[in-house]
Scaffold this motif. Structure first.
Motif, PDB file in Angstrom:
ATOM      1  N   ARG A 242       0.827  -1.209   0.000  1.00  0.00           N
ATOM      2  CA  ARG A 242       0.000   0.000   0.000  1.00  0.00           C
ATOM      3  C   ARG A 242       0.861   1.259   0.000  1.00  0.00           C
ATOM      4  O   ARG A 242       0.522   2.261  -0.647  1.00  0.00           O
ATOM      5  N   MET A 245       2.114   1.711  -3.579  1.00  0.00           N
ATOM      6  CA  MET A 245       1.054   2.236  -4.440  1.00  0.00           C
ATOM      7  C   MET A 245       0.716   3.680  -4.094  1.00  0.00           C
ATOM      8  O   MET A 245       0.382   4.480  -4.981  1.00  0.00           O
ATOM      9  N   GLN A 277      -5.120   5.014  -0.567  1.00  0.00           N
ATOM     10  CA  GLN A 277      -4.615   3.669  -0.310  1.00  0.00           C
ATOM     11  C   GLN A 277      -4.930   3.147   1.083  1.00  0.00           C
ATOM     12  O   GLN A 277      -5.095   1.942   1.264  1.00  0.00           O
ATOM     13  N   GLU A 317      -4.988   1.363 -11.699  1.00  0.00           N
ATOM     14  CA  GLU A 317      -4.504   0.797 -10.435  1.00  0.00           C
ATOM     15  C   GLU A 317      -5.206  -0.505 -10.100  1.00  0.00           C
ATOM     16  O   GLU A 317      -4.578  -1.469  -9.641  1.00  0.00           O
ATOM     17  N   GLN A 322      -2.315  -2.895  -8.953  1.00  0.00           N
ATOM     18  CA  GLN A 322      -2.577  -3.599  -7.697  1.00  0.00           C
ATOM     19  C   GLN A 322      -2.379  -5.107  -7.812  1.00  0.00           C
ATOM     20  O   GLN A 322      -1.785  -5.719  -6.912  1.00  0.00           O
ATOM     21  N   THR A 326       0.330  -6.782  -5.162  1.00  0.00           N
ATOM     22  CA  THR A 326      -0.240  -7.503  -4.023  1.00  0.00           C
ATOM     23  C   THR A 326      -0.435  -8.983  -4.284  1.00  0.00           C
ATOM     24  O   THR A 326      -1.033  -9.670  -3.455  1.00  0.00           O
TER      25      THR A 326
END
Length: 403
Positions: A242, A245, A277, A317, A322, A326
């Motif tokens: 996070r 990002m 985020q 994103e 993402q 992740t």
């Protein structure tokens, strides 16, 4: 000669040995003349004791709910910084000192962000207050030109200053100053409590694990340590992914705002990155609202450009950035993540929304290590394809009608 009694009388007072014979089952109540059984008072006392203990435990739990939530937040914060603290400790630094440096760095970054954001908001408020008379004059002139009225700014100001609504608002604001002060002090005390517990959990992590394992058998100790390790990996991975990002999002929005000439572009970029985020579900909309508002004060078309960029970047994103960042740290389905956020919000409010995703990721990884999985068959129905000999609904109806 008198007849003899076929049933000789039995002495009820005493037996030949001098002891009273035992009563048959159920005869105690009759022999006592309908009195209360001996076990009933003890049962009533035990039931009342259990009810009182339950009421006391429920009252204590409700009174300590705030403290328990703070401890839960502190535990997840300690898990988040555990990799950094362990890395510094493995390099020869004392664990308590490593935790102190990590907390100090986090505090400096947070204080710097709040200071920059506060200066930005203060500057914008001063600018709006200074330009409010000109804006009010333009609105009054537009109303007078279109509705053929004769309004003046002086009259409007006098009517507002002498209105009962304003006086009532000032009185209510004055009486609410103490409540606001109490809430601010309570919030500061809560932050201090979370910081202290987080520091103790991070600094004394090994000691806490040893104390927990000392009351468990060896097999359970291995499971607890494995769960702890998974929780550290997932929580730390969630936080760092996070953060990465947030950095990318902040830089991208800073470039846009700087190109448009919007003031306070660096601070707005940091604002968009962090809020989008670390506030689940609605963070993107909250993050984009402030840059749009400030861009609107420069040029209304700039606010539209900011809105279009926020929407496009959010799609990029969600579908590109993402999943790549992740996939290894927090690999959970988007629907599961959304449901966990809703459930966490319903249980613990904003705190539950923040810790829901790492908690579910930890549980999923822990269950995945112990749930036995089998190889899936190559049946085409697994992939959503129906077999050729399967009948449709219309074919079944026709076949039944033909009968």
């Amino acid at each position: 000669m008198a007849p003899t009694d076929e049933h000789p009388q039995v002495d009820q007072q005493a037996s030949p040995s001098g002891t009273t014979p035992p009563d048959p089952p159920g005869a105690g109540v009759v022999a006592q003349g309908g009195r209360m059984p001996r076990w009933l008072p003890r049962a009533m006392v035990l039931a009342l004791t259990l009810i009182a203990a339950f009421q006391l435990g429920s009252w204590a739990f409700h009174q300590l709910t705030g403290l328990l939530i703070n401890i839960l937040i502190s535990f997840f914060l300690a898990l988040a910084i555990e990799p950094a603290v362990s890395w510094m400790a493995s390099r020869g630094m004392r664990r308590g000192l490593a935790a102190f440096f990590v907390f100090l760095g986090s505090l400096i970054l947070t204080a710097g962000f709040i200071t920059l954001l506060g200066s930005m908001l203060a500057g914008q408020i001063i600018k709006m207050v200074e330009g409010f008379p000109d804006y009010l004059d333009s609105v009054i002139n537009w109303i007078n030109a279109h509705f053929h009225t004769d309004l003046r700014r002086v009259d409007i100001q006098d009517s507002l200053l002498h209105s009962a609504w304003l006086r009532k608002y000032v009185q209510n604001s004055a009486t609410g100053v103490l409540d606001v002060s109490g809430q601010v002090l309570g919030g500061l005390f809560q932050l201090l409590t979370i910081a202290l517990f987080s520091f103790y959990f991070a600094a004394d992590g090994p000691r806490l694990r040893r104390a927990l394992c000392s009351v468990l058998p060896p097999a359970r100790q291995a499971e607890v340590l494995r769960a702890w390790e998974i929780a550290v990996d997932k929580t730390g991975g969630y936080l760092y992914s996070r953060g990465l990002m947030a950095l990318i999002s902040g830089v991208a929005h800073y470039i846009l705002l700087q190109a448009l000439g919007v003031p306070y572009a660096p601070v707005l970029g940091v604002w968009v990155g962090l809020v989008s985020q670390f506030i689940p579900t609605i963070g993107t909309y909250l993050a984009g609202a402030l840059p749009m508002l400030i861009a609107f004060t420069v040029d209304p078309w700039y606010a539209l450009w900011v809105l279009v960029f926020v929407v496009i970047y959010q799609q990029f994103e969600n579908y590109v950035l993402q999943p790549k960042l992740t996939s290894k740290s927090v690999d959970i389905h988007p629907a599961v993540a959304f449901g966990s956020v809703i459930a966490g919000t319903a249980l613990l409010g904003a705190v539950g929304a923040l810790i829901a995703i790492p908690a579910v990721a930890t549980l999923q990884a822990f269950l995945g290590a112990y749930v036995k999985r089998y190889e899936v068959t190559d049946d085409p129905r697994v992939h959503g394809h129906r077999t050729r000999n399967s009948e449709g609904l219309a074919a079944r109806v026709r076949r039944l009608l033909d009968r």
